[in-house]
Design a protein around this motif. Structure first.
Motif, PDB file in Angstrom:
ATOM      1  N   SER A  64     -12.581 -14.218 -32.082  1.00 41.22           N
ATOM      2  CA  SER A  64     -13.399 -13.500 -33.063  1.00 41.22           C
ATOM      3  C   SER A  64     -14.780 -13.191 -32.488  1.00 41.22           C
ATOM      4  O   SER A  64     -15.333 -12.115 -32.749  1.00 41.22           O
ATOM      5  N   ALA A 115     -18.844 -19.727 -26.205  1.00 44.60           N
ATOM      6  CA  ALA A 115     -17.880 -18.936 -26.975  1.00 44.60           C
ATOM      7  C   ALA A 115     -17.284 -17.844 -26.089  1.00 44.60           C
ATOM      8  O   ALA A 115     -16.106 -17.490 -26.242  1.00 44.60           O
ATOM      9  N   GLY A 160     -10.621 -21.265 -32.072  1.00 44.22           N
ATOM     10  CA  GLY A 160     -11.813 -21.713 -31.350  1.00 44.22           C
ATOM     11  C   GLY A 160     -11.895 -21.230 -29.915  1.00 44.22           C
ATOM     12  O   GLY A 160     -12.828 -21.573 -29.185  1.00 44.22           O
ATOM     13  N   PHE A 206     -23.141 -20.878 -28.212  1.00 39.14           N
ATOM     14  CA  PHE A 206     -23.625 -21.433 -29.480  1.00 39.14           C
ATOM     15  C   PHE A 206     -23.948 -22.895 -29.195  1.00 39.14           C
ATOM     16  O   PHE A 206     -23.022 -23.710 -29.113  1.00 39.14           O
TER      17      PHE A 206
HETATM   18  N1  LIG Z   1     -21.914 -18.440 -35.660  1.00 38.34           N
HETATM   19  C1  LIG Z   1     -21.529 -19.487 -34.930  1.00 38.34           C
HETATM   20  N2  LIG Z   1     -22.331 -20.582 -34.800  1.00 38.34           N
HETATM   21  C2  LIG Z   1     -21.957 -21.640 -34.043  1.00 38.34           C
HETATM   22  N3  LIG Z   1     -20.802 -21.709 -33.377  1.00 38.34           N
HETATM   23  C3  LIG Z   1     -19.954 -20.675 -33.459  1.00 38.34           C
HETATM   24  C4  LIG Z   1     -20.270 -19.510 -34.243  1.00 38.34           C
HETATM   25  N4  LIG Z   1     -19.249 -18.628 -34.141  1.00 38.34           N
HETATM   26  C5  LIG Z   1     -18.329 -19.203 -33.345  1.00 38.34           C
HETATM   27  N5  LIG Z   1     -18.754 -20.427 -32.932  1.00 38.34           N
HETATM   28  C6  LIG Z   1     -18.034 -21.333 -32.022  1.00 38.34           C
HETATM   29  O1  LIG Z   1     -17.624 -20.570 -30.909  1.00 38.34           O
HETATM   30  C7  LIG Z   1     -16.292 -20.923 -30.501  1.00 38.34           C
HETATM   31  C8  LIG Z   1     -15.380 -19.705 -30.596  1.00 38.34           C
HETATM   32  O2  LIG Z   1     -15.228 -19.365 -31.970  1.00 38.34           O
HETATM   33  P1  LIG Z   1     -14.402 -18.089 -32.447  1.00 38.34           P
HETATM   34  O3  LIG Z   1     -14.832 -16.920 -31.662  1.00 38.34           O
HETATM   35  O4  LIG Z   1     -14.526 -18.009 -33.920  1.00 38.34           O
HETATM   36  O5  LIG Z   1     -12.930 -18.494 -32.034  1.00 38.34           O
HETATM   37  P2  LIG Z   1     -11.496 -17.963 -32.566  1.00 38.34           P
HETATM   38  O6  LIG Z   1     -11.717 -16.685 -33.274  1.00 38.34           O
HETATM   39  O7  LIG Z   1     -10.666 -17.849 -31.340  1.00 38.34           O
HETATM   40  O8  LIG Z   1     -10.983 -19.047 -33.463  1.00 38.34           O
HETATM   41  C9  LIG Z   1     -15.873 -22.059 -31.421  1.00 38.34           C
HETATM   42  O9  LIG Z   1     -16.173 -23.273 -30.776  1.00 38.34           O
HETATM   43  C10 LIG Z   1     -16.756 -21.859 -32.636  1.00 38.34           C
HETATM   44  O10 LIG Z   1     -16.964 -23.088 -33.302  1.00 38.34           O
END
Ligand SMILES: Nc1ncnc2c1ncn2[C@@H]1O[C@H](COP(=O)(O)OP(=O)(O)O)[C@@H](O)[C@H]1O
Ligand SMILES: [Mg+2]
Length: 256
Positions: free
Chosen positions: A44, A19, A40, A14
């Motif tokens: 997910s 990610a 982060g 991203f």
């Molecule tokens: N749709 C998105 N757009 C931009 N950045 C994203 C998006 N989804 C996740 N991120 C970024 O990707 C990284 C991993 O996020 P995520 O998978 O949600 O982590 P977790 O579930 O472990 O908290 C983070 O830095 C998050 O900000």
């Protein structure tokens, strides 16, 4: 035994954020794998990519269905993905409101899934819905009530009934006890554990809660900055963590 789900070399960016970085994972029938790591770390994102809800910039994901047909999850059609979500897959969201229909009764929320899967006999659908409300400890007298009259814990149990009524083989869970009170979390985790064991479900459980991962998972995958830094059997990873990051996580220094 062949894996149900096989992921190889997943990458996802991203902007400047990685990610997912070269993530590979296998999930076997009946296995519960906990994906842990601080907020982060990519948990997910990994779950969404594995469930075909999010694309990837590289790698592949293969799901082998109940009749042995392989599905290329990253290139699956919307229709085929929806078909899996109605039959062999389930997804439990952190926020039950993202999964429930708030203007449909509790029984309707469960029965609707059966109808989407092809059930037609109203009496049987209602009977099955009542059975599943019972299994998640929702009193039969609440069957015709709207989910918005339920507590957070009850809404989450209703989401679980709605997910399991179609007897999926594989359930994706993203922080299923996330926004709940601690006492409610403990009860819900016990319920999830007994249902998963009874049904022999394969589960991918995303959680930042090490205690939840310990209770439910056979195997644990530890993520940091989009990479898997350690994985292994639950007791081994949590009682004898090898990676310094896992050691910090287990000692709760990073508990979110
Ligand atoms: N749709 C998105 N757009 C931009 N950045 C994203 C998006 N989804 C996740 N991120 C970024 O990707 C990284 C991993 O996020 P995520 O998978 O949600 O982590 P977790 O579930 O472990 O908290 C983070 O830095 C998050 O900000
Ligand atoms: Mg998350």
């Amino acid at each position: 035994m062949n894996p149900l789900l096989e992921a190889r070399g997943l990458n996802l960016r991203f902007g400047a954020v990685d990610a997912l970085l070269d993530v590979s994972l296998d999930l076997y029938p009946g296995e519960v794998v906990g994906i842990v790591g601080e907020s982060g770390s990519g948990k997910s994102s990994l779950l969404k990519v594995l469930a075909g809800m999010q694309g990837a910039d590289g790698g592949c994901v293969t799901y082998t269905d109940a009749v042995g047909t392989d599905h290329d999850v990253l290139n699956i059609s919307d229709a085929a993905r929806r078909r899996l979500m109605r039959s062999e897959w389930g997804f439990v969201h952190q926020n039950a409101r993202d999964a429930l229909r708030m203007n449909v009764s509790a029984g309707g929320n469960v029965g609707e899934r059966l109808m989407a899967a092809g059930a037609r006999h109203f009496g049987k659908i209602r009977e099955e819905a009542a059975h599943w409300l019972g299994r998640v400890e929702i009193d039969a007298s609440r069957m015709d009530d709207l989910p918005r009259t339920f507590s957070g814990g009850m809404q989450q149990r209703l989401q679980i009934a709605r997910t399991l009524v179609t007897r999926p083989r594989l359930v994706f869970m993203d922080e299923p006890t996330g926004g709940l009170d601690v006492s409610v979390q403990a009860k819900l985790l016990d319920l999830i554990r007994s249902l998963v064991a009874d049904l022999g479900l394969a589960v991918l459980l995303v959680t930042h809660d090490i205690a939840a991962a310990r209770l439910l998972s056979h195997r644990i995958v530890v993520m940091r900055h989009g990479r898997i830094v350690e994985e292994g059997l639950t007791d081994r990873v949590l009682d004898d963590p090898q990676h310094p990051y896992t050691q910090l996580l287990v000692s709760s220094v990073l508990a979110a």
